[in-house]
Design a protein around this motif. Structure first.
Motif, PDB file in Angstrom:
ATOM      1  N   LEU A  69     -11.757  -9.536 -21.472  1.00  0.00           N
ATOM      2  CA  LEU A  69     -13.014 -10.274 -21.625  1.00  0.00           C
ATOM      3  C   LEU A  69     -13.789 -10.263 -20.309  1.00  0.00           C
ATOM      4  CD1 LEU A  69     -15.084 -12.315 -22.763  1.00  0.00           C
ATOM      5  CD2 LEU A  69     -13.392 -14.124 -22.376  1.00  0.00           C
ATOM      6  N   ALA A  70     -13.080 -10.486 -19.201  1.00  0.00           N
ATOM      7  CA  ALA A  70     -13.722 -10.515 -17.891  1.00  0.00           C
ATOM      8  C   ALA A  70     -14.287  -9.164 -17.501  1.00  0.00           C
ATOM      9  CB  ALA A  70     -12.722 -10.986 -16.832  1.00  0.00           C
ATOM     10  N   THR A  71     -13.657  -8.074 -17.961  1.00  0.00           N
ATOM     11  CA  THR A  71     -14.139  -6.743 -17.596  1.00  0.00           C
ATOM     12  C   THR A  71     -15.130  -6.188 -18.615  1.00  0.00           C
ATOM     13  OG1 THR A  71     -12.224  -5.732 -18.689  1.00  0.00           O
ATOM     14  CG2 THR A  71     -12.040  -6.185 -16.322  1.00  0.00           C
ATOM     15  N   GLY A  72     -15.384  -6.947 -19.692  1.00  0.00           N
ATOM     16  CA  GLY A  72     -16.361  -6.506 -20.683  1.00  0.00           C
ATOM     17  C   GLY A  72     -15.816  -5.548 -21.703  1.00  0.00           C
ATOM     18  N   ASP A  73     -14.521  -5.283 -21.717  1.00  0.00           N
ATOM     19  CA  ASP A  73     -13.906  -4.426 -22.738  1.00  0.00           C
ATOM     20  C   ASP A  73     -13.628  -5.294 -23.968  1.00  0.00           C
ATOM     21  OD1 ASP A  73     -13.853  -2.243 -20.925  1.00  0.00           O
ATOM     22  OD2 ASP A  73     -12.035  -3.069 -20.020  1.00  0.00           O
TER      23      ASP A  73
ATOM     24  N   ARG B  64     -16.951  -6.444 -12.491  1.00  0.00           N
ATOM     25  CA  ARG B  64     -18.267  -5.809 -12.566  1.00  0.00           C
ATOM     26  C   ARG B  64     -19.064  -6.319 -13.769  1.00  0.00           C
ATOM     27  NH1 ARG B  64     -18.453   0.623 -12.556  1.00  0.00           N
ATOM     28  NH2 ARG B  64     -17.593   0.215 -10.478  1.00  0.00           N
ATOM     29  N   TYR B  65     -18.392  -6.492 -14.909  1.00  0.00           N
ATOM     30  CA  TYR B  65     -19.086  -6.952 -16.121  1.00  0.00           C
ATOM     31  C   TYR B  65     -19.746  -8.311 -15.890  1.00  0.00           C
ATOM     32  CZ  TYR B  65     -19.565  -8.841 -20.876  1.00  0.00           C
ATOM     33  OH  TYR B  65     -20.036  -9.422 -22.020  1.00  0.00           O
ATOM     34  N   ILE B  66     -19.007  -9.218 -15.253  1.00  0.00           N
ATOM     35  CA  ILE B  66     -19.551 -10.549 -14.984  1.00  0.00           C
ATOM     36  C   ILE B  66     -20.707 -10.451 -13.989  1.00  0.00           C
ATOM     37  CG2 ILE B  66     -19.018 -12.837 -14.083  1.00  0.00           C
ATOM     38  CD1 ILE B  66     -17.747 -12.230 -16.786  1.00  0.00           C
ATOM     39  N   ALA B  67     -20.545  -9.611 -12.961  1.00  0.00           N
ATOM     40  CA  ALA B  67     -21.617  -9.440 -11.975  1.00  0.00           C
ATOM     41  C   ALA B  67     -22.872  -8.876 -12.638  1.00  0.00           C
ATOM     42  CB  ALA B  67     -21.148  -8.518 -10.852  1.00  0.00           C
ATOM     43  N   HIS B  68     -22.704  -7.895 -13.530  1.00  0.00           N
ATOM     44  CA  HIS B  68     -23.854  -7.324 -14.219  1.00  0.00           C
ATOM     45  C   HIS B  68     -24.518  -8.356 -15.127  1.00  0.00           C
ATOM     46  CE1 HIS B  68     -22.354  -2.878 -13.792  1.00  0.00           C
ATOM     47  NE2 HIS B  68     -22.690  -3.438 -12.646  1.00  0.00           N
ATOM     48  N   ARG B  69     -23.695  -9.119 -15.841  1.00  0.00           N
ATOM     49  CA  ARG B  69     -24.236 -10.160 -16.711  1.00  0.00           C
ATOM     50  C   ARG B  69     -25.064 -11.167 -15.904  1.00  0.00           C
ATOM     51  NH1 ARG B  69     -25.230 -10.441 -22.100  1.00  0.00           N
ATOM     52  NH2 ARG B  69     -23.482  -9.774 -23.366  1.00  0.00           N
ATOM     53  N   PHE B  70     -24.535 -11.560 -14.759  1.00  0.00           N
ATOM     54  CA  PHE B  70     -25.247 -12.528 -13.932  1.00  0.00           C
ATOM     55  C   PHE B  70     -26.544 -11.934 -13.390  1.00  0.00           C
ATOM     56  CE2 PHE B  70     -26.044 -13.969  -9.536  1.00  0.00           C
ATOM     57  CZ  PHE B  70     -26.556 -15.219  -9.842  1.00  0.00           C
TER      58      PHE B  70
END
Length: 837
Positions: free
Chosen positions: A483-487, A622-628
């Protein structure tokens, strides 16, 4: 027979104590209470009820009579009430009927008629009303209130009740209630009280004293009086508990001595717990009437507070619980281990493994502790941290720990539940069991260490692939990491597998953990209805703060996508406060989404600062950083600051790896900037990703094409977006685009669409949105609103109210949203305009 005379001392309010702390806020509450027939001031002993009313009757311009009730006053109550009414100065001579001249029913009818003739209302304070035992008195008062019109204003001061006779008046909103929480001292009042006693403490110690007493006025005064003769007041505060001589004496004389044996036994046995229910009391005492006894104790004004909205569970005041525990050890020390053992058995039978383990260790029942670890260790790994239930008991002997790795593991898990990392590690060194990996895995997940959590989960799956409990914990952690990595598809499969494994072996906490995170994954994937059902299932089976947080986050995302902003904000507020890194980051991101309608620049700036704070101190995936970044860029663009939006997106561009999140954010910024051809190209080329992102890209493409006059292109793109939105009823993305999307949708109706009901639904929601009525403020929100008038900081307000800073911020967000305000000063101004202040 000589008639007993009326005592003038009962008709005068007591003199206020030396060093009286005036409380204008409560005075205003009592003055406001005059708008209703009855004000009920209900709190345990020592909460300053009589002192407050004594001061108020002297300070108010309202004419008020006083009756101080003592035991045995039931037969003379109406005579004292008549005398108090006369003393209020509204009647001349013997204008009021006498209760001695007619039966009670006739007397009350005459008195009500006489009161109804008054042009100006009269007030009566009935102090210590809990001493009245005759139920006919309360029924008579209710009769007076109903038939005296607006002429009678009554203040009932009591330690419990009064009960059913006032139920009808409460339903009619005719009763103002002032309770212990309202009477609690705040920081400023505590400082004033200590100063009046000749004391001055550093703020840190004043706050510590306030927390330990929970603002209990008598406790603060007794502590202050004792402190005056102490050589080191700060040290006194550090060591101050409910066992202090003055506090213990007060509880003994004012509470325990007035209780019957059964009620006293329930309190003493129940003090080994932080929370009491009737069933648990029965298990501890061998009784069968625990629920009734608890209700009677609460009604009697003992230091018990109901937990939640009902009265099925109760919690003791901290000082009172400390006092009771000392009394239990003093009176029956041999009963303590047995009470813990019974509590452990009760919790174990209900699958509450963490509570059962704590009590098993406190009872020194090593066999029960190891049995619990053997059966429930996956659930225990995901438990806590929670505050300790009791002063830690004796540790198992070193030899027993070395010979029994399960016992060492039990102690390690218990220390983890208590939040003692060092103690956990000390016990872990005594066991070589690979279940230690699960404990480290739980830590990594909570800390947001995705890489470590993934490797530890894989290791646990490899080493214990045939163990369903280990498999469920590992898959839960693996799904959270994905979930944290966006997969998200991988995360869904892992969490679904963990859920099946947990259900197969009956692990409630692991099941709830998998369900709650699965709900978030499904909400992000766009399976909104399934996400809602999954979140509700999780909430129905857990009380752990992290699992509840993820479930509430899923509901917030779901309602956000449905265009139900108020519900989304409510669930987002409920999601906060667990301490889980990933959860906190996701909450901050979703909060930024909700602010992209451009209404509140200052709120947006504050939300961005809070989000930055949540993303510091850990390795953000990275997924969380991109989302933010995408959320912040969208927020900046919504306020017209496209330059900052482009800069933010450019900083992430090289590392984006074709991120759908950043691509859609770039298309939005280009549309806001008027670069319409670029917006169309960017939106059309967005990588396949989550349903919500694909839908948003299609809508942005349609809006850009419409502004360029490319009607056919706009219509085709919009129809594709509606096709994506229809099944799950996505409405929010259309509503948040405002008038431009509404005009486009209206035109689309004329050109023909396969999704007519959805389009009409969106248009109606978007049209009604500005006129939606503001929800009323709750009592707690009104309290915070009053503090917002002051110069106190958010941190100082939190200290005054004995709550966390996050709780105050949550109330402030509710207030701002309901008042449509963007900052503190604006909220206060609008509240005054609305006569809320």
């Amino acid at each position: 027979m000589t008639e007993e005379p009326l005592l003038d001392s009962k008709l005068e309010p007591p003199d206020p104590p030396s060093g009286l702390v005036e409380r204008p806020g409560l005075s205003h509450a009592l003055d406001a209470g005059r708008q209703r027939p009855i004000t009920l001031v209900n709190a345990p002993p020592g909460w300053g009820k009589s002192v407050l009313l004594s001061w108020w009757t002297r300070a108010t311009e309202f004419r008020v009579g006083w009756v101080g009730i003592e035991d045995g006053d039931d037969p003379r109550f109406w005579s004292y009430l008549r005398a108090a009414l006369n003393s209020a100065g509204r009647f001349a001579g013997d204008a009021l009927p006498s209760p001695d001249e007619a039966p009670q029913e006739v007397f009350l009818a005459r008195l009500a008629a006489r009161l109804a003739d008054l042009r100006e209302p009269v007030g009566i304070v009935l102090d210590d009303f809990h001493r009245i035992r005759d139920p006919r008195v309360l029924k008579g008062l209710e009769y007076l209130v109903r038939h005296a019109g607006r002429a009678l204003r009554m203040v009932i001061v009591t330690r419990g009740g009064p009960g059913p006779a006032l139920a009808r008046l409460r339903l009619a909103d005719a009763v103002t209630v002032v309770e212990g929480a309202d009477l609690s001292f705040n920081m400023a009042e505590t400082v004033e009280l200590l100063a009046a006693l000749g004391l001055e403490l550093p703020d840190r110690y004043t706050r510590m004293l306030l927390r330990r007493t929970a603002g209990w006025p008598a406790g603060l005064r007794l502590a202050g009086l004792s402190m005056r003769g102490h050589c080191d007041p700060p040290r006194f505060v550090e060591e101050f508990t409910g066992n202090h001589e003055s506090i213990a004496g007060y509880f003994t004389s004012e509470v325990l001595d007035g209780l019957g044996g059964g009620h006293r036994e329930v309190l003493l046995c129940g003090c080994v717990l932080d929370e009491l229910t009737g069933s648990l009391v029965d298990a501890l005492t061998g009784r069968s009437d625990g629920e009734r006894i608890l209700a009677e104790l609460w009604e009697a004004g003992v230091f018990l507070d109901p937990v939640g909205d009902g009265r099925s569970a109760y919690r003791c005041h901290r000082l009172f619980r400390e006092f009771l525990r000392r009394e239990l050890v003093r009176r029956a020390p041999l009963r303590v281990p047995e009470l813990h053992r019974r509590a452990a058995t009760w919790y174990a039978a209900r699958g509450s493994s963490s509570e059962a383990l704590q009590h098993a260790l406190l009872s020194s029942d090593w066999r029960m502790a190891t049995d619990l670890v053997t059966e429930y260790w996956p659930d225990l790994v995901l438990s806590g941290p929670d505050p300790p239930l009791w002063v830690p008991g004796p540790a198992p002997p070193e030899a027993a720990l070395r010979d029994n790795p399960d016992l060492a593991l039990a102690c390690a898990l218990n220390q983890q539940i208590l939040g003692d990392r060092r103690g956990t590690d000390r016990y872990l060194r005594l066991t070589g069991d690979d279940r230690v990996t699960a404990i480290h895995l739980a830590r990594s997940v909570a800390a947001g260490d995705v890489a470590t959590a993934s490797s530890q989960a894989s290791r646990l799956l490899t080493h214990r692939e045939d163990n369903e409990g280990a498999r469920s914990v590992a898959l839960s952690a693996l799904g959270t990491a994905r979930l944290a990595t966006g997969d998200l598809s991988v995360a869904e499969r892992a969490l679904d597998g963990g859920l099946v494994a947990a259900e197969r072996v009956g692990l409630g906490r692991v099941r709830a953990a998998c369900l709650s995170r699965l709900a978030v994954v499904r909400a992000l994937l766009g399976d909104l209805h399934l996400a809602k059902r999954t979140a509700q299932d999780s909430l129905g089976s857990t009380t752990t703060s992290v699992a509840c947080g993820y479930a509430h986050l899923a509901l917030a995302i779901t309602h956000h996508e449905w265009g139900e902003g108020d519900e989304a904000a409510r669930y987002l507020d409920l999601a906060e406060g667990s301490g889980d890194r990933l959860l906190a980051a996701l909450i901050s991101i979703v909060r930024l989404w909700s602010l992209q309608d451009g209404e509140s620049r200052s709120r947006a700036d504050e939300a961005v600062r809070e989000a930055h704070h949540e993303l510091t101190g850990w390795a953000v995936p990275r997924y969380i950083a991109h989302r933010f970044t995408a959320a912040e860029a969208g927020l900046r663009a919504s306020f017209g600051d496209t330059r900052t939006a482009f800069r933010l997106l450019a900083d992430q561009a090289e590392a984006s790896g074709g991120s759908a999140t950043l691509t859609v954010a770039l298309a939005r910024a280009q549309l806001r900037d008027g670069n319409l051809d670029a917006a169309i190209g960017t939106a059309a080329g967005a990588p396949n990703g989550e349903l919500g992102l694909a839908l948003e890209a299609g809508l942005l493409e349609a809006l850009a094409a419409d502004r360029l006059g490319r009607g056919r292109h706009a219509s085709m793109s919009l129809e594709k977006a509606l096709q994506l939105a229809d099944h799950e009823r996505f409405r929010g993305v259309f509503i948040r685009e405002g008038p431009a999307a509404r005009r486009l949708l209206s035109a689309h109706l004329d050109s023909g669409t396969a999704y007519w009901p959805l389009v009409m639904d969106i248009i109606e929601c978007a049209t009604d949105r500005p006129d939606r009525p503001v929800a009323p403020l709750t009592e707690r929100e009104l309290t915070v609103l009053r503090y917002l008038q002051s110069v106190l900081t958010t941190e100082e307000i939190a200290a005054e109210l004995h709550v966390s800073v996050n709780t105050v911020k949550t109330h402030m967000r509710h207030i701002y949203r309901k008042l449509t305000a963007s900052r503190r000063r604006e909220a206060v101004r609008k509240a005054r305009d609305a006569q809320l202040l």
